[in-house]
Design a protein around this motif. Structure first.
Motif, short mmCIF file in Angstrom:
data_model
loop_
_atom_site.label_atom_id
_atom_site.label_comp_id
_atom_site.label_asym_id
_atom_site.label_seq_id
_atom_site.Cartn_x
_atom_site.Cartn_y
_atom_site.Cartn_z
N GLU A 289 0.82 -1.22 0.00
CA GLU A 289 0.00 0.00 0.00
C GLU A 289 0.85 1.26 0.00
OE1 GLU A 289 -3.24 2.55 0.09
OE2 GLU A 289 -3.22 0.40 -0.29
N HIS A 290 1.97 1.25 0.72
CA HIS A 290 2.71 2.48 0.94
C HIS A 290 4.09 2.52 0.25
CE1 HIS A 290 -0.02 4.27 3.94
NE2 HIS A 290 -0.24 3.02 4.33
N LEU A 291 4.59 1.37 -0.18
CA LEU A 291 5.93 1.33 -0.79
C LEU A 291 5.86 0.62 -2.14
CD1 LEU A 291 7.99 0.23 2.36
CD2 LEU A 291 7.63 2.57 1.54
N SER A 292 6.89 0.82 -2.93
CA SER A 292 7.02 0.11 -4.21
C SER A 292 8.29 -0.72 -4.15
CB SER A 292 7.08 1.11 -5.38
OG SER A 292 5.89 1.86 -5.46
N LEU A 293 8.15 -1.96 -3.70
CA LEU A 293 9.30 -2.83 -3.51
C LEU A 293 9.33 -3.91 -4.59
CD1 LEU A 293 9.17 -3.42 0.36
CD2 LEU A 293 10.45 -1.67 -0.89
N ALA A 294 10.54 -4.27 -4.99
CA ALA A 294 10.69 -5.43 -5.88
C ALA A 294 10.28 -6.69 -5.12
CB ALA A 294 12.13 -5.54 -6.35
N ARG A 295 9.91 -7.73 -5.85
CA ARG A 295 9.41 -8.94 -5.21
C ARG A 295 10.42 -9.51 -4.21
NH1 ARG A 295 5.56 -12.80 -6.10
NH2 ARG A 295 4.82 -11.65 -7.94
N ALA A 296 11.70 -9.54 -4.60
CA ALA A 296 12.71 -10.11 -3.70
C ALA A 296 12.84 -9.28 -2.42
CB ALA A 296 14.05 -10.21 -4.42
N GLU A 297 12.80 -7.97 -2.58
CA GLU A 297 12.92 -7.09 -1.41
C GLU A 297 11.69 -7.23 -0.52
OE1 GLU A 297 13.96 -2.37 -0.47
OE2 GLU A 297 13.53 -3.05 -2.53
N ARG A 298 10.52 -7.33 -1.14
CA ARG A 298 9.27 -7.50 -0.39
C ARG A 298 9.30 -8.81 0.39
NH1 ARG A 298 4.60 -10.43 -1.51
NH2 ARG A 298 2.58 -9.48 -0.97
N ASN A 299 9.68 -9.89 -0.25
CA ASN A 299 9.72 -11.19 0.42
C ASN A 299 10.77 -11.21 1.52
OD1 ASN A 299 7.71 -12.05 -1.30
ND2 ASN A 299 9.09 -13.16 -2.68
N GLY A 300 11.88 -10.52 1.29
CA GLY A 300 12.90 -10.46 2.32
C GLY A 300 12.43 -9.70 3.54
N ARG A 301 11.66 -8.64 3.32
CA ARG A 301 11.12 -7.87 4.44
C ARG A 301 10.10 -8.70 5.22
NH1 ARG A 301 11.68 -4.70 8.64
NH2 ARG A 301 9.95 -3.25 8.99
N VAL A 302 9.28 -9.47 4.52
CA VAL A 302 8.31 -10.35 5.19
C VAL A 302 9.04 -11.38 6.05
CG1 VAL A 302 6.58 -12.14 4.82
CG2 VAL A 302 6.48 -10.02 3.49
N ALA A 303 10.10 -11.99 5.50
CA ALA A 303 10.86 -12.97 6.26
C ALA A 303 11.50 -12.34 7.50
CB ALA A 303 11.94 -13.60 5.37
N GLU A 304 11.99 -11.12 7.34
CA GLU A 304 12.60 -10.39 8.46
C GLU A 304 11.59 -10.13 9.57
OE1 GLU A 304 14.37 -5.88 9.16
OE2 GLU A 304 14.48 -6.78 7.16
N LEU A 305 10.38 -9.74 9.18
CA LEU A 305 9.32 -9.45 10.16
C LEU A 305 8.87 -10.72 10.86
CD1 LEU A 305 7.32 -6.88 8.02
CD2 LEU A 305 8.43 -6.38 10.20
N MET A 306 8.75 -11.81 10.11
CA MET A 306 8.33 -13.07 10.72
C MET A 306 9.37 -13.55 11.72
SD MET A 306 6.44 -15.11 7.59
CE MET A 306 5.75 -16.37 8.69
N ASN A 307 10.63 -13.39 11.40
CA ASN A 307 11.69 -13.74 12.34
C ASN A 307 11.62 -12.87 13.59
OD1 ASN A 307 13.26 -15.94 11.37
ND2 ASN A 307 14.11 -14.62 9.74
N ALA A 308 11.31 -11.60 13.42
CA ALA A 308 11.29 -10.66 14.54
C ALA A 308 10.22 -11.03 15.56
CB ALA A 308 11.06 -9.24 14.03
N VAL A 309 9.11 -11.62 15.10
CA VAL A 309 8.02 -11.97 16.02
C VAL A 309 8.01 -13.45 16.38
CG1 VAL A 309 6.60 -10.05 15.22
CG2 VAL A 309 6.34 -12.31 14.15
N GLY A 310 9.06 -14.19 15.99
CA GLY A 310 9.17 -15.59 16.39
C GLY A 310 8.40 -16.57 15.53
N LEU A 311 8.19 -16.24 14.26
CA LEU A 311 7.51 -17.14 13.33
C LEU A 311 8.49 -17.63 12.29
CD1 LEU A 311 4.17 -15.19 12.70
CD2 LEU A 311 4.46 -17.26 14.08
#
Length: 339
Positions: free
Chosen positions: A135-157
């Motif tokens: 909604e707020h950013l224009s990320l490449a697919r790899a960057e988007r998926n990397g950010r999702v993985a980073e967030l999941m790790n941060a919350v213990g998933l």
């Protein structure tokens, strides 16, 4: 459970004001009759004021129906306020257009009470967490998926579960998904609307510990809405107590629990059990009589006067002023501070 929650206290009594709320009101119209004319209003939030300092946790507590969740949503303008001003980082949140509000939203996020109802069952966990990024950013697919993985790790998933759906996770895991989504855009302020109320007791402390760790790691500021005073005591820096749409008392958590000034606060704290049976046996419980008045027709004077065991004639006729008491507390009671 509560003893395991890490206590976080700020060394400075004063810090930068991140959020400022002044005279906030949310009144829902009441219509009746054949022609559906407006005949009144539900005063869910009726003129509340407070500040939240950067990096702190302000606990907002009170009985069910007192208006605390409505206040949280109005601050983020998920519900339009009827009146009042909200400022975030010195900039107005109320009174601005949709475009300005859209630009401000990444800095203010919310964690909802029911993790099952707040997650789209037709979306994968990866897409749910990435929704704010899309909604707020224009990320490449790899960057988007990397950010999702980073967030999941941060919350213990486990990031390998990004392609699974919400129903494949437990309640505590679903709340972690909601937390990851709230963190996606690196917000400054997160409104936590009873984030552990729908979870098993065995999971609640884990989620609270996670929030405390994330606050320290990402320098987050929390408005923590809850009815659990024991949890708020171990997690918040200051506490605001709401009753029938108004804030009755606001104080640092230690001062509030050591010496509440408002009769309603004293009644609430008297119901919180003490783990020492010798102390518990000697404590006097304050039993409030009568029902909570309707927010459509609050009392003429103090909102609490109909149930207050200390009410006097003045309380029934005049609304108490929101007053500051030294060193850093506020109270709405004619007689608080005169003890």
């Amino acid at each position: 459970m509560n003893a395991s929650v890490r206590i976080s206290r700020k060394s400075k009594a004063e810090a930068e004001t991140l959020l400022s709320v002044r005279d906030l009101e949310v009144h829902f119209p009441v219509f009746s009759g054949l022609f559906r004319r407006r005949t009144g209003s539900i005063k869910a939030v009726d003129g509340i004021s407070f500040d939240i300092r950067r990096g702190e946790t302000l606990g907002l507590v009170g009985e069910s129906g007192c208006g605390k969740s409505t206040a949280g949503r109005a601050i983020l303008r998920l519900i339009e306020p009827t009146a009042g001003q909200v400022e975030f980082r010195g900039k107005p949140v109320t009174g601005i257009g949709a475009g300005e509000l859209h630009a401000l939203r990444p800095r203010m996020q919310m964690i909802f009470q029911d993790p099952q109802a707040s997650l789209n069952p037709r979306m994968t966990v990866g897409n749910i967490i990435a929704e704010p990024l899309d909604e707020h950013l224009s990320l490449a697919r790899a960057e988007r998926n990397g950010r999702v993985a980073e967030l999941m790790n941060a919350v213990g998933l486990n990031p390998n579960f990004a392609n699974r759906y919400p129903h494949e996770f437990s309640g505590g895991q679903r709340q972690r998904i909601g937390i990851a989504r709230a963190l996606a855009l690196n917000p400054d302020l997160i409104v936590c609307d009873e984030p552990i109320a729908a979870l098993d007791v065995s999971i609640q402390a884990q989620v609270m510990n996670l929030l405390a760790d994330l606050q320290q790691k990402f320098r987050l500021t929390f408005l923590f809405i809850s009815h659990d005073l024991s949890m708020v005591r171990h997690f918040a820096d200051r506490v605001a107590v709401m009753y029938l749409g108004k804030i009755a008392e606001l104080a640092p958590v230690g001062d509030l629990f050591a010496g509440p000034r408002h009769p309603y606060t004293r009644a609430l704290l008297s119901a919180v059990p003490v783990p020492d049976p010798r102390v518990e046996a000697k404590r006097k419980r304050i039993i409030l009589t009568g029902d909570v008045p309707s927010p459509a027709n609050p009392p003429k004077g103090c909102n609490f006067c109909t149930r207050c065991p200390e009410a006097r004639e003045k309380c029934f006729d005049f609304k108490p002023e929101w007053r500051k008491l030294p060193p850093d507390r506020h109270v709405a009671c004619h007689y608080a501070g005169n003890e």
